[in-house]
Motif scaffolding. Structure first.
Motif, PDB file in Angstrom:
ATOM      1  N   UNK A 162       0.868  -1.090   0.066  1.00  0.00           N
ATOM      2  CA  UNK A 162      -0.039   0.208   0.135  1.00  0.00           C
ATOM      3  C   UNK A 162       0.769   1.396   0.145  1.00  0.00           C
ATOM      4  N   UNK A 163       1.971   1.322   0.872  1.00  0.00           N
ATOM      5  CA  UNK A 163       2.764   2.325   0.865  1.00  0.00           C
ATOM      6  C   UNK A 163       3.590   2.574  -0.462  1.00  0.00           C
ATOM      7  N   UNK A 164       3.821   1.347  -1.286  1.00  0.00           N
ATOM      8  CA  UNK A 164       4.624   1.584  -2.446  1.00  0.00           C
ATOM      9  C   UNK A 164       3.551   2.165  -3.530  1.00  0.00           C
ATOM     10  N   UNK A 165       2.135   1.611  -3.401  1.00  0.00           N
ATOM     11  CA  UNK A 165       1.378   2.402  -4.490  1.00  0.00           C
ATOM     12  C   UNK A 165       0.947   3.933  -4.053  1.00  0.00           C
ATOM     13  N   UNK A 166       0.976   4.073  -2.925  1.00  0.00           N
ATOM     14  CA  UNK A 166       0.809   5.683  -2.451  1.00  0.00           C
ATOM     15  C   UNK A 166       2.062   6.359  -3.143  1.00  0.00           C
ATOM     16  N   UNK A 167       3.332   5.875  -2.971  1.00  0.00           N
ATOM     17  CA  UNK A 167       4.426   6.663  -3.515  1.00  0.00           C
ATOM     18  C   UNK A 167       4.429   6.719  -5.152  1.00  0.00           C
ATOM     19  N   UNK A 168       4.013   5.762  -5.518  1.00  0.00           N
ATOM     20  CA  UNK A 168       3.958   5.728  -7.043  1.00  0.00           C
ATOM     21  C   UNK A 168       3.046   6.809  -7.549  1.00  0.00           C
ATOM     22  N   UNK A 169       1.672   6.848  -6.837  1.00  0.00           N
ATOM     23  CA  UNK A 169       0.639   7.768  -7.309  1.00  0.00           C
ATOM     24  C   UNK A 169       1.084   9.010  -7.115  1.00  0.00           C
TER      25      UNK A 169
END
Length: 221
Positions: A162-169
């Motif tokens: 979830x943290x990775x997706x937030x950073x990517x967004x």
């Protein structure tokens, strides 16, 4: 001169103070041409002309354009990393405040002419050249890594994916702003665009919940 002898000679010259100065001049000339004229007009001959040296002299340092561009992107990437490291040495009230400081630096950088013109040229190049794609992936992976580290400090309870997706967004959204707030673009001077974007990112990080987005199986709907 044999090829091995020439390679050794080139390495010796590049390792000297004069050689390092020449390399810096060549990389600066390459970046200037990319920004001023675009990749289509970039050649070893045009770079040599910009430096006021012969193509043969240029070849002592870089024998191929791809080799030169890799060195340039690496140099730009290293400067970018150093800027972020310096920012993060500051004293912040919280990880969220540190994240805001990094985000504002990136927005300010997007408004410089070098970034506004240089990076879209590299994006286009990365669609056709593996070396450009590899170096750009490394740069953006570093940026996302900084975001992930700070998001994890703000929200340690969130799972890593979830943290990775937030950073990517956040990274993708910020880079997209280049087309609108970059140097000479319509919203370059509208700081409310920056404020709105950063406020949105910070609120998202602070309030993000493991909703149906995270619970959906891969490939939905």
């Amino acid at each position: 001169m044999r090829q091995t002898d020439r390679a050794e000679e080139r390495g010796r010259i590049a390792g000297s103070d004069k050689g390092q100065d020449r390399i810096a001049q060549i990389l600066a000339a390459t970046q200037t041409i990319l920004i001023r004229d675009g990749y289509a007009r970039l050649s070893l001959r045009s770079i040599a002309r910009e430096c006021g040296i012969s193509v043969g002299n240029l070849n002592y340092y870089f024998s191929r354009k791809s080799e030169l561009l890799r060195a340039l992107i690496d140099a730009v990437w290293q400067g970018y990393v150093e800027e972020i490291v310096e920012i993060r040495r500051g004293i912040f009230a919280s990880p969220l405040a540190e994240l805001e400081s990094v985000l504002r630096f990136i927005f300010q950088d997007l408004r410089t002419r070098d970034t506004t013109v240089f990076f879209p040229e590299l994006w286009a190049l990365a669609n056709h050249e593996d070396y450009a794609s590899e170096v750009m992936d490394r740069l953006y992976a570093y940026e996302r890594g900084v975001f992930q580290e700070l998001i994890e400090q703000v929200r340690p309870e969130l799972p890593g994916d979830a943290i990775e997706r937030l950073a990517l967004h956040i990274s993708a959204s910020m880079e997209g702003h280049t087309l609108f707030v970059g140097a000479g673009k319509r919203f370059e001077r509208d700081r409310k665009v920056e404020d709105l974007a950063i406020r949105t990112y910070l609120e998202l990080v602070g309030s993000y919940a493991l909703t149906d987005i995270e619970n959906q199986p891969p490939g939905y709907p």
